[in-house]
Design an enzyme around this catalytic site. Structure first.
Site, mmCIF file in Angstrom:
data_model
loop_
_atom_site.group_PDB
_atom_site.id
_atom_site.type_symbol
_atom_site.label_atom_id
_atom_site.label_comp_id
_atom_site.label_asym_id
_atom_site.label_seq_id
_atom_site.Cartn_x
_atom_site.Cartn_y
_atom_site.Cartn_z
ATOM 1 N N ASP A 170 0.882 -1.169 0.000
ATOM 2 C CA ASP A 170 0.000 0.000 0.000
ATOM 3 C C ASP A 170 0.914 1.212 0.000
ATOM 4 O O ASP A 170 1.537 1.528 1.012
ATOM 5 C CB ASP A 170 -0.884 -0.032 1.261
ATOM 6 C CG ASP A 170 -1.679 1.267 1.457
ATOM 7 O OD1 ASP A 170 -1.694 2.104 0.543
ATOM 8 O OD2 ASP A 170 -2.277 1.408 2.543
ATOM 9 N N LYS A 196 2.744 11.118 -3.559
ATOM 10 C CA LYS A 196 1.757 10.366 -4.338
ATOM 11 C C LYS A 196 0.847 11.282 -5.160
ATOM 12 O O LYS A 196 0.418 10.936 -6.248
ATOM 13 C CB LYS A 196 0.917 9.530 -3.369
ATOM 14 C CG LYS A 196 -0.068 8.596 -4.041
ATOM 15 C CD LYS A 196 -0.678 7.697 -2.997
ATOM 16 C CE LYS A 196 -1.764 6.820 -3.551
ATOM 17 N NZ LYS A 196 -2.295 5.925 -2.506
ATOM 18 N N GLU A 234 -7.083 0.315 -4.851
ATOM 19 C CA GLU A 234 -7.127 0.267 -3.380
ATOM 20 C C GLU A 234 -8.460 -0.257 -2.839
ATOM 21 O O GLU A 234 -8.462 -1.115 -1.952
ATOM 22 C CB GLU A 234 -6.810 1.650 -2.793
ATOM 23 C CG GLU A 234 -5.331 2.009 -2.947
ATOM 24 C CD GLU A 234 -5.017 3.477 -2.704
ATOM 25 O OE1 GLU A 234 -5.930 4.221 -2.270
ATOM 26 O OE2 GLU A 234 -3.871 3.881 -2.947
ATOM 27 N N ASP A 255 -12.869 5.447 2.226
ATOM 28 C CA ASP A 255 -11.463 5.474 2.643
ATOM 29 C C ASP A 255 -11.062 6.897 3.027
ATOM 30 O O ASP A 255 -10.911 7.760 2.165
ATOM 31 C CB ASP A 255 -10.595 4.939 1.484
ATOM 32 C CG ASP A 255 -9.100 4.923 1.811
ATOM 33 O OD1 ASP A 255 -8.694 5.475 2.865
ATOM 34 O OD2 ASP A 255 -8.321 4.369 1.012
HETATM 35 P P1 ADP Z 1 -3.110 7.407 3.993
HETATM 36 O O1 ADP Z 1 -3.992 6.407 3.328
HETATM 37 O O2 ADP Z 1 -3.392 8.803 3.571
HETATM 38 O O3 ADP Z 1 -1.675 7.075 3.861
HETATM 39 P P2 ADP Z 1 -3.814 6.393 6.687
HETATM 40 O O4 ADP Z 1 -4.849 5.432 6.270
HETATM 41 O O5 ADP Z 1 -2.590 5.844 7.285
HETATM 42 O O6 ADP Z 1 -3.464 7.441 5.555
HETATM 43 O O7 ADP Z 1 -4.513 7.398 7.743
HETATM 44 C C1 ADP Z 1 -3.789 8.377 8.383
HETATM 45 C C2 ADP Z 1 -4.721 9.270 9.161
HETATM 46 O O8 ADP Z 1 -5.434 8.487 10.122
HETATM 47 C C3 ADP Z 1 -3.980 10.339 9.925
HETATM 48 O O9 ADP Z 1 -4.652 11.569 9.773
HETATM 49 C C4 ADP Z 1 -4.077 9.883 11.378
HETATM 50 O O10 ADP Z 1 -4.099 10.973 12.280
HETATM 51 C C5 ADP Z 1 -5.413 9.184 11.376
HETATM 52 N N1 ADP Z 1 -5.528 8.207 12.462
HETATM 53 C C6 ADP Z 1 -4.738 7.131 12.726
HETATM 54 N N2 ADP Z 1 -5.169 6.486 13.824
HETATM 55 C C7 ADP Z 1 -6.249 7.167 14.284
HETATM 56 C C8 ADP Z 1 -7.140 7.002 15.404
HETATM 57 N N3 ADP Z 1 -6.974 6.005 16.285
HETATM 58 N N4 ADP Z 1 -8.158 7.875 15.535
HETATM 59 C C9 ADP Z 1 -8.331 8.873 14.662
HETATM 60 N N5 ADP Z 1 -7.526 9.083 13.607
HETATM 61 C C10 ADP Z 1 -6.497 8.260 13.410
HETATM 62 MG MG MG Z 2 -4.502 4.856 2.456
#
Ligand code: ADP
Ligand code: MG
Length: 633
Positions: free
Chosen positions: A9, A72, A171, A194
């Site tokens: 991913d 990205k 995705e 998502d």
């Molecule tokens: P991406 O797909 O953009 O790479 P992610 O799926 O890893 O991102 O999501 C990242 C986001 O999720 C960040 O904004 C982070 O603060 C938020 N996040 C991660 N864990 C939690 C949680 N337990 N509660 C709320 N938000 C969260």
């Molecule tokens: Mg993601």
């Protein structure tokens, strides 16, 4: 052995890598135990090897112009494609219109593919260290809306990282795979919501000839958890008592960065707890920063973000020409969906029939058909779902997961017919396969010369109401009741084939029967069987109780017969007559059984058996006396 294929991913804010190991997909951790790697690369001025992930993340404040994040967004795009807001990053981008975008480092320029390749190479390294072997093949995911040149750029980044890219996977499809939704029926429809760090995507998928196709996709590449972090930062600064500190924060990026990190941490805490305190001692010179924050405030601040995602959901559903009730499943992906309010709101948007977390299992059979709205799926790690799904796709491609039955369950219970025509379940419905179960059976009557092994499938109490899968006979030498013993084992392998093994425990002889059709049962037949078992549950239980009582009565009658014979003429005639009367009563109750429903008057049978039992007590005492006196002789 086939070389395993990694699932990657490559996210905007975080990336992760997964693999199917010994049949199970798992996300791999780096040496510090982190399973998410920030998608950030720092290029030191000295030209040393770039830093990736957490180490690079820490350089964002110190060296913003050389620390590349969000790459990205720029993959496969040219300067003329970008909207005004998209230019807002802390590093420099080339602005030559019509040309592919480039990152300007001062001393060198970088194509976005190169930056992504550095991240991919790091993930490859994490996987190789974790698995202790070299790994080249990978499935890499991209958003469903990525166009051809964005996909080509991702492919190119993979190649530059030394990977053989076996497939570029959408995705949302990967997310659906991670929830096992590839087992859904034809034309099943799934919405994938998502919400990540910087982007939001909503995709509607339809199962078509065994694969998912995208019916509609919408989203915003400038909407995510980060926007919420910014609103928390603004709120905190507003709450700040000292105006001097407020001004200092605004003019010092490193102070701002510290508050932003603390704000994100508080936001994450509030997914579990209802209150959080943000405390940063000596934020600026001698000044401490402190701010109290609770879940209600967070939820108020997040309203606009959630509303924006709602508008995209509506548009996607409109484009797909669907109503909520046409959807079968809604799945939540992305770290930000861990926030309880988001789960609740998404369930509302799509009129989901349950708010409960399903943790990834698909409900099959009856409950599946009963519900009106789609089911909401939220995993424990919504930010790992995409990598897991990519690994599953890799497993399917490499052949290690070809028989997806590996994660399958038995659609209906499997068992044997026992004496009296009852179903004896060995493997209950919904057991995961492969599985094994066994039991020892004995003869019900004396001098029985064989035992019928009748294999049944179904949920009903009576053997005759279930389906017969096959039968065979185990022969043995004549012996008193309960002496001959047969061990029966049911084993279902990963391919769903049921093997029934019966072993005569006395001489060790074995017989086996192989049944192919135990798992492959039409969904409709399964639900019919389950429905009829629910409908007839009370009747069936009554039949079972009657049959069990009848067997006990037959045993009692036999015992009385034997005792009378043993005592012979020494028994008082009146006593014999009384016993025979009670025997007749039991036999009469038995004879009144309705042969079709196999039901009778249980209470009456029990009562007459009790009377017979009492009537024979004197007889039993006599028999005992006789034995005792024989012993004394
Ligand atoms: P991406 O797909 O953009 O790479 P992610 O799926 O890893 O991102 O999501 C990242 C986001 O999720 C960040 O904004 C982070 O603060 C938020 N996040 C991660 N864990 C939690 C949680 N337990 N509660 C709320 N938000 C969260
Ligand atoms: Mg993601």
């Amino acid at each position: 052995m086939n070389n395993p294929i990694l699932g990657i991913d490559l996210g905007t804010t975080h990336s992760s890598v997964a693999i199917v190991d010994a049949g199970f997909p798992l996300v791999l951790a780096d040496q510090e135990g982190h399973r998410l790697t920030p998608s950030v690369v720092h290029y030191p001025t000295t030209g040393e090897t770039p830093l990736v992930g957490r180490k690079a993340q820490r350089m964002r404040v110190q060296a913003p112009s050389r620390t590349i994040y969000d790459i990205k967004r720029f993959m496969g795009r040219s300067a003329s494609d970008l909207s005004d807001r998209e230019w807002e990053v802390d590093y420099e981008l080339s602005r030559t219109m019509g040309e592919p975008l480039k990152v300007l480092l001062g001393d060198r320029t970088l194509r976005p593919e190169e930056v992504s390749a550095t991240i991919l190479a790091q993930l490859k390294r994490i996987a190789e260290q974790s698995m202790e072997c070299s790994l080249e093949r990978a499935v890499i995911t991209v958003p469903a809306y990525f166009n051809d040149s964005q996909r080509q750029a991702t492919l190119e980044a993979g190649r530059m990282a030394g990977l053989t890219v076996e497939r570029i996977l959408n995705e949302p499809t990967a997310a659906a795979l991670s929830y096992g939704l590839n087992r859904l029926k034809e034309n099943a429809k799934v919405a994938v919501y998502d919400l990540g760090g910087g982007t939001f995507d909503i995709t509607i998928l339809e199962m078509f000839e065994g694969v998912f196709r995208v019916l509609a996709t919408h989203g915003n590449t400038q909407l995510g958890g980060r926007d919420l972090d910014q609103r928390i930062v603004d709120y905190c600064i507003q709450q700040c008592a000292s105006s001097a500190l407020r001004e200092a924060i605004k003019s010092h990026p490193e102070c701002m960065a510290k508050i932003r990190a603390a704000a994100e941490e508080a936001k994450i805490t509030l997914s579990q707890q209802t209150e959080a305190t943000i405390e940063i001692p000596f934020l600026y010179q001698e000044e401490h920063f402190s701010c109290h924050f609770d879940r209600d405030t967070l939820e108020r601040l997040s309203q606009p973000l959630i509303e924006k995602t709602r508008a995209h959901c509506l548009r996607a559903m409109h484009d797909a020409k669907l109503e909520s009730q046409d959807l079968d499943q809604v799945i939540l992906v992305g770290g930000q969906t861990r926030m309880p309010l988001i789960k609740q709101k998404v369930a509302e948007f799509f009129a989901c029939s349950d708010f409960e977390e399903n943790r990834g299992d698909i409900r099959i059979g009856q409950s599946f058909h009963e519900q009106e709205g789609p089911a909401l799926h939220t995993g424990e790690h919504p930010d790992e779902a995409i990598a897991l799904g990519a690994a599953i796709q890799g497993g399917i491609l490499s052949g290690t997961l070809n028989h997806l039955t590996l994660l399958d369950v038995t659609p209906l219970s499997l068992g044997l017919e026992t004496f009296g025509g009852l179903m004896n379940v060995l493997i209950p419905r919904n057991s995961t396969i492969p599985t094994k179960a066994g039991e020892v059976f004995t003869t019900a009557v004396a001098n029985q010369r064989e035992m019928l092994i009748h294999v049944l499938q179904g949920e009903r109490e009576r053997a005759a109401d279930n389906w017969s899968l096959g039968r065979f006979v185990v022969p043995f030498e004549s012996a008193p009741r309960g002496v001959a013993r047969v061990g029966v084992q049911f084993a279902i392998d990963a391919n769903g084939i049921l093997k029934v093994l019966a072993r005569n425990l006395k001489d060790g002889t074995e017989q086996t029967l192989e049944i192919q059709s135990a798992i492959d049962v039409e969904d409709q037949q399964v639900s019919q069987m389950v429905e009829s078992s629910v409908e007839n549950a009370l009747d069936d239980m009554e039949s079972r109780r009657w049959i069990e009582q009848k067997l006990k009565a037959q045993q009692l009658l036999q015992a009385v017969d034997c005792s009378l014979e043993a005592c012979g003429t020494s028994v008082d005639g009146n006593m014999v007559e009384f016993i025979e009367l009670k025997v007749r009563e039991v036999k009469q109750t038995l004879a009144r059984e309705n042969p079709e429903t196999q039901k009778g008057d249980i209470a009456r049978l029990k009562a007459s058996m009790k009377e017979l039992d009492e009537a024979t007590q004197a007889l039993a005492a006599m028999l005992l006396d006789e034995v005792a006196s024989k012993l004394l002789e």
